[in-house]
Structure formats: C-alpha cells, structure tokens
Design a protein around this motif. Sequence first.
Motif, PDB file in Angstrom:
ATOM      1  N   MET A   1      64.333  20.473  55.302  1.00  0.00           N
ATOM      2  CA  MET A   1      64.192  21.500  56.336  1.00  0.00           C
ATOM      3  C   MET A   1      63.167  22.552  55.928  1.00  0.00           C
ATOM      4  SD  MET A   1      67.109  23.785  58.216  1.00  0.00           S
ATOM      5  CE  MET A   1      67.648  22.419  59.218  1.00  0.00           C
ATOM      6  N   THR A   2      63.163  22.940  54.637  1.00  0.00           N
ATOM      7  CA  THR A   2      62.167  23.897  54.167  1.00  0.00           C
ATOM      8  C   THR A   2      61.167  23.189  53.275  1.00  0.00           C
ATOM      9  OG1 THR A   2      63.571  24.471  52.311  1.00  0.00           O
ATOM     10  CG2 THR A   2      63.725  25.846  54.255  1.00  0.00           C
ATOM     11  N   ASP A   3      60.031  23.824  53.077  1.00  0.00           N
ATOM     12  CA  ASP A   3      59.052  23.233  52.171  1.00  0.00           C
ATOM     13  C   ASP A   3      59.532  23.367  50.734  1.00  0.00           C
ATOM     14  OD1 ASP A   3      56.703  25.978  51.767  1.00  0.00           O
ATOM     15  OD2 ASP A   3      58.850  26.005  52.184  1.00  0.00           O
ATOM     16  N   ILE A   4      58.949  22.569  49.843  1.00  0.00           N
ATOM     17  CA  ILE A   4      59.294  22.594  48.428  1.00  0.00           C
ATOM     18  C   ILE A   4      58.078  23.124  47.686  1.00  0.00           C
ATOM     19  CG2 ILE A   4      60.094  21.212  46.478  1.00  0.00           C
ATOM     20  CD1 ILE A   4      62.062  21.291  48.783  1.00  0.00           C
ATOM     21  N   PRO A   5      57.988  24.451  47.502  1.00  0.00           N
ATOM     22  CA  PRO A   5      56.743  25.032  47.028  1.00  0.00           C
ATOM     23  C   PRO A   5      56.549  25.039  45.529  1.00  0.00           C
ATOM     24  CG  PRO A   5      58.300  26.757  47.559  1.00  0.00           C
ATOM     25  CD  PRO A   5      58.985  25.448  47.866  1.00  0.00           C
ATOM     26  N   ASP A   6      57.618  24.831  44.734  1.00  0.00           N
ATOM     27  CA  ASP A   6      57.449  25.088  43.310  1.00  0.00           C
ATOM     28  C   ASP A   6      57.777  23.906  42.415  1.00  0.00           C
ATOM     29  OD1 ASP A   6      60.133  24.907  43.531  1.00  0.00           O
ATOM     30  OD2 ASP A   6      60.596  26.894  42.717  1.00  0.00           O
ATOM     31  N   GLY A   7      58.050  22.741  42.981  1.00  0.00           N
ATOM     32  CA  GLY A   7      58.304  21.568  42.165  1.00  0.00           C
ATOM     33  C   GLY A   7      59.709  21.506  41.585  1.00  0.00           C
ATOM     34  N   ARG A   8      60.490  22.572  41.711  1.00  0.00           N
ATOM     35  CA  ARG A   8      61.849  22.564  41.191  1.00  0.00           C
ATOM     36  C   ARG A   8      62.863  22.453  42.326  1.00  0.00           C
ATOM     37  NH1 ARG A   8      63.248  26.569  36.465  1.00  0.00           N
ATOM     38  NH2 ARG A   8      64.918  25.049  36.437  1.00  0.00           N
ATOM     39  N   GLY A   9      62.382  22.283  43.539  1.00  0.00           N
ATOM     40  CA  GLY A   9      63.291  22.108  44.652  1.00  0.00           C
ATOM     41  C   GLY A   9      63.813  23.393  45.241  1.00  0.00           C
ATOM     42  N   LEU A  10      63.237  24.539  44.882  1.00  0.00           N
ATOM     43  CA  LEU A  10      63.723  25.823  45.388  1.00  0.00           C
ATOM     44  C   LEU A  10      62.742  26.426  46.375  1.00  0.00           C
ATOM     45  CD1 LEU A  10      64.966  27.432  42.055  1.00  0.00           C
ATOM     46  CD2 LEU A  10      66.391  26.576  43.917  1.00  0.00           C
ATOM     47  N   PRO A  11      63.227  27.164  47.385  1.00  0.00           N
ATOM     48  CA  PRO A  11      62.303  27.927  48.230  1.00  0.00           C
ATOM     49  C   PRO A  11      61.540  28.944  47.386  1.00  0.00           C
ATOM     50  CG  PRO A  11      64.532  27.915  49.148  1.00  0.00           C
ATOM     51  CD  PRO A  11      64.637  27.392  47.748  1.00  0.00           C
ATOM     52  N   SER A  12      60.338  29.262  47.797  1.00  0.00           N
ATOM     53  CA  SER A  12      59.558  30.240  47.029  1.00  0.00           C
ATOM     54  C   SER A  12      60.165  31.635  47.130  1.00  0.00           C
ATOM     55  CB  SER A  12      58.108  30.266  47.519  1.00  0.00           C
ATOM     56  OG  SER A  12      58.061  30.534  48.903  1.00  0.00           O
ATOM     57  N   LEU A  13      60.864  31.931  48.234  1.00  0.00           N
ATOM     58  CA  LEU A  13      61.518  33.231  48.399  1.00  0.00           C
ATOM     59  C   LEU A  13      62.948  33.021  48.865  1.00  0.00           C
ATOM     60  CD1 LEU A  13      61.434  36.342  48.438  1.00  0.00           C
ATOM     61  CD2 LEU A  13      60.643  36.192  50.818  1.00  0.00           C
ATOM     62  N   VAL A  14      63.882  33.630  48.139  1.00  0.00           N
ATOM     63  CA  VAL A  14      65.307  33.574  48.473  1.00  0.00           C
ATOM     64  C   VAL A  14      65.785  34.995  48.714  1.00  0.00           C
ATOM     65  CG1 VAL A  14      67.617  32.998  47.630  1.00  0.00           C
ATOM     66  CG2 VAL A  14      65.682  31.486  47.109  1.00  0.00           C
ATOM     67  N   GLY A  15      66.454  35.214  49.831  1.00  0.00           N
ATOM     68  CA  GLY A  15      67.039  36.516  50.127  1.00  0.00           C
ATOM     69  C   GLY A  15      68.528  36.511  49.837  1.00  0.00           C
ATOM     70  N   VAL A  16      69.026  37.609  49.267  1.00  0.00           N
ATOM     71  CA  VAL A  16      70.460  37.783  49.032  1.00  0.00           C
ATOM     72  C   VAL A  16      70.857  39.102  49.679  1.00  0.00           C
ATOM     73  CG1 VAL A  16      72.301  38.009  47.334  1.00  0.00           C
ATOM     74  CG2 VAL A  16      70.355  36.508  46.860  1.00  0.00           C
ATOM     75  N   ILE A  17      71.791  39.050  50.600  1.00  0.00           N
ATOM     76  CA  ILE A  17      72.204  40.248  51.333  1.00  0.00           C
ATOM     77  C   ILE A  17      73.491  40.757  50.713  1.00  0.00           C
ATOM     78  CG2 ILE A  17      72.764  41.189  53.598  1.00  0.00           C
ATOM     79  CD1 ILE A  17      71.371  38.480  54.619  1.00  0.00           C
ATOM     80  N   GLY A  18      73.383  41.839  49.972  1.00  0.00           N
ATOM     81  CA  GLY A  18      74.512  42.406  49.258  1.00  0.00           C
ATOM     82  C   GLY A  18      74.387  42.146  47.771  1.00  0.00           C
ATOM     83  N   GLY A  19      74.347  43.225  46.983  1.00  0.00           N
ATOM     84  CA  GLY A  19      74.139  43.092  45.546  1.00  0.00           C
ATOM     85  C   GLY A  19      75.329  43.485  44.715  1.00  0.00           C
ATOM     86  N   GLY A  20      76.548  43.271  45.236  1.00  0.00           N
ATOM     87  CA  GLY A  20      77.745  43.476  44.427  1.00  0.00           C
ATOM     88  C   GLY A  20      77.831  42.425  43.343  1.00  0.00           C
ATOM     89  N   ARG A  21      79.018  42.259  42.768  1.00  0.00           N
ATOM     90  CA  ARG A  21      79.146  41.341  41.638  1.00  0.00           C
ATOM     91  C   ARG A  21      78.725  39.920  42.013  1.00  0.00           C
ATOM     92  NH1 ARG A  21      81.688  42.086  36.899  1.00  0.00           N
ATOM     93  NH2 ARG A  21      82.767  43.943  37.654  1.00  0.00           N
ATOM     94  N   MET A  22      79.143  39.441  43.188  1.00  0.00           N
ATOM     95  CA  MET A  22      78.787  38.081  43.599  1.00  0.00           C
ATOM     96  C   MET A  22      77.312  37.985  43.970  1.00  0.00           C
ATOM     97  SD  MET A  22      81.249  36.076  43.109  1.00  0.00           S
ATOM     98  CE  MET A  22      80.424  34.689  43.855  1.00  0.00           C
ATOM     99  N   GLY A  23      76.838  38.914  44.783  1.00  0.00           N
ATOM    100  CA  GLY A  23      75.443  38.874  45.191  1.00  0.00           C
ATOM    101  C   GLY A  23      74.499  38.985  44.011  1.00  0.00           C
ATOM    102  N   ALA A  24      74.841  39.857  43.066  1.00  0.00           N
ATOM    103  CA  ALA A  24      74.002  39.989  41.867  1.00  0.00           C
ATOM    104  C   ALA A  24      73.996  38.701  41.056  1.00  0.00           C
ATOM    105  CB  ALA A  24      74.500  41.147  41.005  1.00  0.00           C
ATOM    106  N   GLY A  25      75.149  38.041  40.977  1.00  0.00           N
ATOM    107  CA  GLY A  25      75.208  36.776  40.257  1.00  0.00           C
ATOM    108  C   GLY A  25      74.361  35.707  40.913  1.00  0.00           C
TER     109      GLY A  25
END
Length: 291
Positions: free
Chosen positions: A1-25
């Motif tokens: 569904m998304t492009d594979i920009p870095d060869g490791r299978g991850l999106p080049s940009l990942v957003g995390v909404i909320g930086g509590g203990r779980m979001g920070a992890g």
Amino acid sequence: MTDIPDGRGLPSLVGVIGGGRMGAGIAHAFTMAGASVVVIERDRAAASAARDRVVAAIERSVERGAEPPEADRLAVTLDWDALGGAGLAIEAVPEVAALKAEALGRAERLLDPSGVLASNTSSLSIDGLATGLERPGAFLGLHFFNPVPASALVEVVTGSATAPTAVADATGWVEALGKTAVIVRDSPGFASSRLGVLLGLEAIRMVEEGVATPEDIDRAMTLGYRHPVGPLRLTDIVGLDVRLDIAEHLFRELGPRFEPPGLLRRMVADGRLGRKTGRGFYPWPDEGGDR
C-alpha cells in the motif's frame, strides 16, 4: 500500500500521536529501526516530556550497543501538519473512544494518500473507531505492548473493512522492528487484553480476599508458569486506571466475568495508579508523575 523507501521495509516518515509511555516506546522503536518519526503532542509541557522519554530510551539502547540513529530522525511537535505525507500514523492517546476517534480523523486527512492509519488501542473496537474515517480499508490496530523496547509482540488487529494490503504492510513493518506480529480479528479485547485482563482481575480479587500477598501471587505466576512479569506488577506497569477502563469495556461487551473488583475501583479512586504515580500494588518511588 505504501512505498518502500529505505530498503528495510519501513515508511520514510512515521507519525505517532501521543507521546506518553506507549507512544514514546513506539516512537523509539521506529526511530531505532531507521525511520524518521514525528510525535504529535497536545501542549509544550507534554511535548517536552515526550521528547525526554524517547531520547532517554534511545540513549539506553545505544549504551547496550545499538547503532545511534541520525540526530534529525526524531521530531516532537504540536503541529499536526508535520504528519503530512507520512506513510504510517499510529494513534497512541488515552484509551477513550472519543479521543481516539478525533485523533484518527485528524491524522487521516494529513497522511500520504496511500498511507496506513493505525490505533494502538488495547481493547476498543477497530470497526467502531473506523466509523468516521474516509478510508477504513487503510485502518487497523497495531497493539504494542509495554514496555515497547523489550516486548517481542505486536497484535495486528483487522477490522471488517481492513484491506489485505494494509495487513501485509503492517506485518512487514512489525518484522522490520524485530518483533513478531500476530493477526487478530476485531473482537472485544482482541486476544492479549482479553486473556491478560482476565488473569489480572482474578489476581486482584485474590488480594482483595486475602488469599496471598501481591508479591506471592506474582511469584506463583513467574516461577510456576514462567510468566516474565506477574499479573499484579504488570497491572502497575500498565496503569490501574488503564486496566480499569479496559475491564469496564469488556464487562459491558462480554459480561460479568470481566466485572472490575471493588479493590481496583478503590485504588483508582485513591490515585494509586501504579508505576506512573509511584504507588500501586508495589511502591515505585522513582517513577511518580508519568502519564
């Protein structure tokens, strides 16, 4: 569904909404795996605390021998527009359906058109959260476990509209983080919360009835059943308020076997929420104040 920009299978940009203990992890995991990560927070104080959590986790990983990430891979901001073009956004706000629905709807409008939207919910219905979304096929659950850096498991929770391509992408991303994905159909409590909460609630009832101390109940499970953490210490780590919210939801959905014990309700009312307040079933003298 998304492009594979870095060869490791991850999106080049990942957003995390909320930086509590779980979001920070979650932010730590993707940053260490090579993605650029932006964490969205509600105010300056929360953003500062979120940055401190992620940076501290990165420093601990580097001390253990991990390769340090590039300095510009992590951003923490109040500006939702920073999610623009992200290939994946994960909502990690408190376990309140209205808060999650609002965050998901706002994030969906900013994602890359081919991006995937995920909730880190541990119990809320994926179909229910998808109701207000324009692209429910690109939405699923990514349920990480606490503490994220040490946990090997992520539940990939599929809704009735979730597209197979989104599931395939999500599973690949989990593997790129060095974790194992289990695919679970949307149902109350999924697999892990449904079983884990039931065990935790029974352990709390045993304390309430004077069967044994929290320490001995936990020893019975860690030594007798080889659980890495006992159910009461885990309740402290997760947060008694979080566990109560999940139990209330499962009680409504699945019936009386998930009814929260009176002791759990009293401890939450007294502010004994576990590690984040410094006191739960165990003392956590150096941990109070985290949300």
